[in-house]
Enzyme design. Structure first.
Site, mmCIF file in Angstrom:
data_model
loop_
_atom_site.group_PDB
_atom_site.id
_atom_site.type_symbol
_atom_site.label_atom_id
_atom_site.label_comp_id
_atom_site.label_asym_id
_atom_site.label_seq_id
_atom_site.Cartn_x
_atom_site.Cartn_y
_atom_site.Cartn_z
ATOM 1 C CD GLU A 129 25.581 15.498 4.339
ATOM 2 O OE1 GLU A 129 24.601 15.476 5.097
ATOM 3 O OE2 GLU A 129 25.478 15.594 3.103
ATOM 4 N NE ARG A 176 13.721 14.779 14.292
ATOM 5 C CZ ARG A 176 13.650 15.634 13.279
ATOM 6 N NH1 ARG A 176 12.884 16.705 13.361
ATOM 7 N NH2 ARG A 176 14.333 15.418 12.171
ATOM 8 C CG ASN A 199 -43.100 0.952 2.232
ATOM 9 O OD1 ASN A 199 -42.621 1.034 3.366
ATOM 10 N ND2 ASN A 199 -43.467 2.012 1.539
ATOM 11 C CE1 TYR A 235 -24.553 -15.676 15.251
ATOM 12 C CE2 TYR A 235 -24.927 -14.188 17.088
ATOM 13 C CZ TYR A 235 -24.183 -15.187 16.491
ATOM 14 O OH TYR A 235 -23.080 -15.696 17.124
ATOM 15 C CG ASP A 274 12.499 9.439 5.030
ATOM 16 O OD1 ASP A 274 12.984 9.512 3.882
ATOM 17 O OD2 ASP A 274 13.156 9.718 6.062
ATOM 18 C CG LEU A 286 18.885 4.823 0.527
ATOM 19 C CD1 LEU A 286 20.034 5.711 1.002
ATOM 20 C CD2 LEU A 286 19.368 3.427 0.194
#
Ligand code: UD1
Ligand code: CA
Length: 458
Positions: free
Chosen positions: A153, A17, A376, A386, A104, A10
């Site tokens: 609930e 929030r 080196n 570039y 969640d 779900l």
């Protein structure tokens, strides 16, 4: 034979929030959306089908999860957890068992969920509950003579029921056939005017189905994310779990509380990691690798014996054995370093291959370069890769010595064993074995007098 397992996640809620435009389940924990963690759990449980009920944020949720083999069901308006389950029922097979998870609630262990599935396969209703010191807000588990009879609930509960500390986590498993019957008869005549999934418990008891409860090993396994504070809290819990697992494997972490793994970190023997390092994507550290403080490694393999000093950032690269990188090195995508390569402070390497024993120790940029063995590179050397429109390659053959403050204007090749004098701007190939330099001849003007400021009169 076991009936097949189908998992319902779900994930339609808005998550007000979170104070965010992003649907709650797409906020990231350890670099992965919350929903991604739950989907991983579903896969680990061997679900035949995983069905995600989404709503808030529209197609953002299916789009973000597009890689996974998931079934998506839209719950356009959220009328409660029972209503959410109802939307998905047409997708579920009658002969399966259904496990309900929440997008969640990211950190539930597979071993916590397995007994629920086993109970469902045995014809019972498996329910995950937890006993909380502060049960406010949660649905309460009502028992008679020890057996669960229903869930009430918080908003519908009497003062006596609110004193119950055993609460509903929301996670349950039951035969899909039963679920279908009960969901169809749910009513919304309650304090919130919602269709409560929790009401199926009483319906199950009425139909003679045994309710078997289990509790998680850790309370945080069933914690959901409703705010950024809770997200941050679960992030720390999860990171601590990862750190403890690494310690158990023998990795030395100078401080397990100052480590962030956002992906998969695998370590060989005797790996040492200093504080504040971040590992993202897939990172593999070979035996004896040492990582200094404040390093960030993203999609990197590091072979045995390599030491990475503080403040080094490595992105999409392969680092060979016995290298020394940092402090303050930046290794960018497409880079391969062979054996015994040294890359020092304030050096940036991009899309380059550097062979055994070569050193780029100070203040340099090496881009689009193929470098041989035992080269080196002097301080302040730059490959000018570039031209404003195209990238070009620089080839530096074995045993080349590049003097400090040299610019190599690509495309250009420096032949084997060549030396470039300090300050050279190399615009043509340098032949093997020779000294090449581009430098105005040094001269001394004897008797020259430095200008002196005249004192103003008066
Ligand atoms: C729910 C349980 C409660 C339990 C609590 C645990 C019900 C009726 N209550 O309460 O017993 O203690 O979880 O956290 O089930 N969702 C949808 N569609 C909807 C409604 C919810 O997808 O229409 C999803 C939400 O995104 C969320 C989850 O279901 O992930 C739980 O919903 P929420 O509204 O938070 O339920 P609670 O009231 O907290
Ligand atoms: Ca909730």
């Amino acid at each position: 034979m076991n009936s097949k397992l189908e998992i319902l996640i779900l994930a339609a809620g808005k998550g007000t929030r979170m104070r965010s435009d992003l649907p709650k389940v797409l906020h990231k924990l350890a670099g992965k959306p919350l929903l991604g963690h739950v989907v991983d759990t579903a896969h680990a449980l061997g679900a035949a089908q995983t069905c995600v009920v989404y709503g808030f944020g529209g197609e953002a949720v299916p789009q973000a999860m597009a890689d996974d083999k998931l079934t998506f069901v839209l719950q356009a308006e959220q009328h409660g957890t029972g209503h959410a389950v109802k939307q998905a029922l047409p997708k579920l097979a009658d002969d399966s068992v259904t496990l309900v998870l929440y997008g969640d609630v990211p950190l539930t262990h597979v071993s916590t969920l397995e007994p629920l599935v086993t109970a469902a396969r045995a014809g019972k209703l498996g329910l995950l509950t937890v006993t909380l010191a502060h049960p406010d807000g949660y649905g309460r588990i009502v028992r008679e003579n020890g057996s669960v009879t229903r869930i009430v609930e918080h908003k519908d509960a009497s003062p006596a029921e609110r004193a119950i500390q055993e609460v509903n986590t929301g996670i349950l498993a039951v035969a899909t056939r039963h679920l279908r019957q009960w969901i169809d008869t749910l009513k919304n005549d309650n304090a919130q005017g919602e269709y409560y999934l929790t009401d199926i418990i009483a319906l199950g008891v009425r139909d003679g189905v045994t309710v078997e409860t289990h509790q998680p090993a850790f309370e945080w396994e069933v914690l959901g994310v409703n705010s950024k504070a809770q997200l941050a809290e679960l992030e720390r819990i999860h990171q601590n779990e990862i750190a403890q697992a690494l310690l158990n494997e023998g990795v030395t972490l100078y401080d397990p509380a100052r480590l962030d793994v956002r992906g998969a970190l695998t370590c060989g023997r005797d790996v040492v990691i200093d504080v504040n390092c971040v590992f993202e994507g897939r990172v593999e550290l070979g035996d004896g690798v040492q990582v200094g403080a404040n390093c960030v490694l993203r999609n990197v393999t590091v072979a045995a014996g390599t030491r990475i000093d503080a403040f080094t950032l490595i992105d999409d690269a392969r680092i060979g054995e016995a290298n020394r990188l940092g402090p303050f090195s930046r290794i960018r995508p497409g880079t391969t370093l062979a054996r015994d390569v040294h890359v020092g402070n304030f050096v940036e390497i991009k899309n380059s291959q550097i062979d055994d024993g070569s050193k780029v120790n100070h203040l340099s940029y090496v881009g689009d370069t193929t470098m041989g063995k035992r080269v080196n590179i002097g301080a302040g050397t730059i490959t000018c890769n570039y031209d404003g429109a195209y990238k070009h390659r620089t080839i530096i053959e074995d045993e080349v010595f590049v003097g400090s403050d040299t610019q190599l204007i690509a495309p250009v090749t420096v032949g084997k064993g060549a030396t470039l004098g300090a300050g050279t701007t190399l615009s043509k190939d340098a032949p093997a074995g020779e000294l090449t330099l581009s430098r105005a001849k040094q001269l001394t003007v004897s008797g020259w007098v430095r200008p002196v400021k005249q004192k103003k009169e008066n």
